[in-house]
Design a protein around this motif. Structure first.
Motif, PDB file in Angstrom:
ATOM      1  N   GLN A  13       0.859  -1.049   0.004  1.00  0.00           N
ATOM      2  CA  GLN A  13      -0.349   0.217   0.322  1.00  0.00           C
ATOM      3  C   GLN A  13       0.775   1.426  -0.332  1.00  0.00           C
ATOM      4  OE1 GLN A  13      -3.629  -0.155  -0.266  1.00  0.00           O
ATOM      5  NE2 GLN A  13      -3.404   2.414  -0.713  1.00  0.00           N
ATOM      6  N   THR A  14       0.808   2.215  -0.947  1.00  0.00           N
ATOM      7  CA  THR A  14       1.383   3.051  -1.018  1.00  0.00           C
ATOM      8  C   THR A  14       0.478   4.735  -0.792  1.00  0.00           C
ATOM      9  OG1 THR A  14       1.352   3.530  -3.531  1.00  0.00           O
ATOM     10  CG2 THR A  14       2.798   2.467  -2.638  1.00  0.00           C
ATOM     11  N   THR A  15       1.456   5.046  -0.177  1.00  0.00           N
ATOM     12  CA  THR A  15       0.090   6.716  -0.007  1.00  0.00           C
ATOM     13  C   THR A  15       0.546   7.326  -1.921  1.00  0.00           C
ATOM     14  OG1 THR A  15       1.755   6.956   2.121  1.00  0.00           O
ATOM     15  CG2 THR A  15       0.727   9.205   0.498  1.00  0.00           C
ATOM     16  N   ARG A  16       1.458   7.464  -2.585  1.00  0.00           N
ATOM     17  CA  ARG A  16       1.019   8.324  -3.817  1.00  0.00           C
ATOM     18  C   ARG A  16       0.176   7.513  -4.530  1.00  0.00           C
ATOM     19  NH1 ARG A  16       5.705   8.928  -2.388  1.00  0.00           N
ATOM     20  NH2 ARG A  16       6.404  11.945  -1.453  1.00  0.00           N
ATOM     21  N   GLY A  39      -1.707   3.916  -4.485  1.00  0.00           N
ATOM     22  CA  GLY A  39      -2.560   2.809  -3.276  1.00  0.00           C
ATOM     23  C   GLY A  39      -1.641   2.004  -3.740  1.00  0.00           C
ATOM     24  N   GLU A  40      -2.833   0.880  -3.913  1.00  0.00           N
ATOM     25  CA  GLU A  40      -1.847  -0.596  -3.905  1.00  0.00           C
ATOM     26  C   GLU A  40      -1.463  -0.833  -5.292  1.00  0.00           C
ATOM     27  OE1 GLU A  40      -4.563  -3.786  -1.997  1.00  0.00           O
ATOM     28  OE2 GLU A  40      -4.887  -3.893  -3.944  1.00  0.00           O
ATOM     29  N   GLN A  68       9.989   3.442  -5.792  1.00  0.00           N
ATOM     30  CA  GLN A  68       9.088   3.023  -5.109  1.00  0.00           C
ATOM     31  C   GLN A  68       9.552   1.936  -3.704  1.00  0.00           C
ATOM     32  OE1 GLN A  68       5.924   4.697  -3.891  1.00  0.00           O
ATOM     33  NE2 GLN A  68       6.575   3.612  -1.843  1.00  0.00           N
ATOM     34  N   ASP A  74       8.578   1.564   3.489  1.00  0.00           N
ATOM     35  CA  ASP A  74       7.819   2.841   3.481  1.00  0.00           C
ATOM     36  C   ASP A  74       7.059   2.712   2.221  1.00  0.00           C
ATOM     37  OD1 ASP A  74       7.552   5.002   3.652  1.00  0.00           O
ATOM     38  OD2 ASP A  74       8.972   5.868   4.588  1.00  0.00           O
ATOM     39  N   PRO A  75       5.621   2.964   2.294  1.00  0.00           N
ATOM     40  CA  PRO A  75       4.407   3.614   1.660  1.00  0.00           C
ATOM     41  C   PRO A  75       4.368   5.037   0.955  1.00  0.00           C
ATOM     42  CG  PRO A  75       3.557   3.231   3.979  1.00  0.00           C
ATOM     43  CD  PRO A  75       5.024   2.760   3.780  1.00  0.00           C
ATOM     44  N   ASP A  76       5.928   5.840   1.953  1.00  0.00           N
ATOM     45  CA  ASP A  76       5.496   7.613   1.892  1.00  0.00           C
ATOM     46  C   ASP A  76       7.013   7.651   1.163  1.00  0.00           C
ATOM     47  OD1 ASP A  76       3.390   8.281   3.262  1.00  0.00           O
ATOM     48  OD2 ASP A  76       5.261   8.431   5.428  1.00  0.00           O
TER      49      ASP A  76
END
Length: 149
Positions: A4-7, A9-10, A48, A52-54
């Motif tokens: 799951q990523t911040t920018r 999504g999944e 990515q 770290d999702p951010d």
């Protein structure tokens, strides 16, 4: 695998697509697992973090913008990456976008990837011609010697 990523999504990726940075990324040394994500219709990709999702970087092939960009890989780097063939080498640089007219490439610290082993290192080049902010907007005065005319 799914992250799951911040920018974005999944994001789903295969284990064999994950790139391991031997020493992490400069400034983010603990972050050593990444995947490349394409940006269709663009010379850019996203790098990515899978930890770290951010954390994501915009990267590109520097030779698309700077045809005269070059450096030698030391035996130390080749050993860290277990490189045995130049065909396995891929080079990326981190891009910074400040505005539509202020987009720069970090030529001072390229990312070197062994594509067959999915290992990477970020180097710091000892070349005063390469800076951390080379304009990729054509006509940047500091880049005249690196751009093929």
């Amino acid at each position: 695998m799914i992250i799951q990523t911040t920018r974005f999504g999944e994001v789903e990726y295969e284990q064999n697509e994950e790139i391991t940075f031997v020493n992490g990324v400069l400034g983010f040394e603990q972050m050593n697992q990444f995947v490349f994500m394409d940006h269709p219709g663009s010379p850019f990709q996203f790098l990515q973090s899978t930890l770290d999702p951010d954390l994501a970087f915009v990267v590109t092939d520097p030779f698309s913008f700077f045809q005269k960009y070059e450096f030698d890989l030391t035996d130390t780097v080749k050993n860290k990456l277990n490189l045995h063939s130049d065909m396995d080498v891929q080079i990326k640089v981190i891009i910074t976008v400040r505005s539509e007219t202020d987009i720069t490439a970090n030529l001072k610290a390229p990312i070197v990837i062994n594509q067959s082993e999915n290992k990477a290192v970020q180097l710091i080049l000892d070349n005063p011609d390469y800076q951390i902010r080379h304009s990729i907007i054509m006509g940047g005065p500091s880049d005249a010697d690196l751009i093929e005319e």
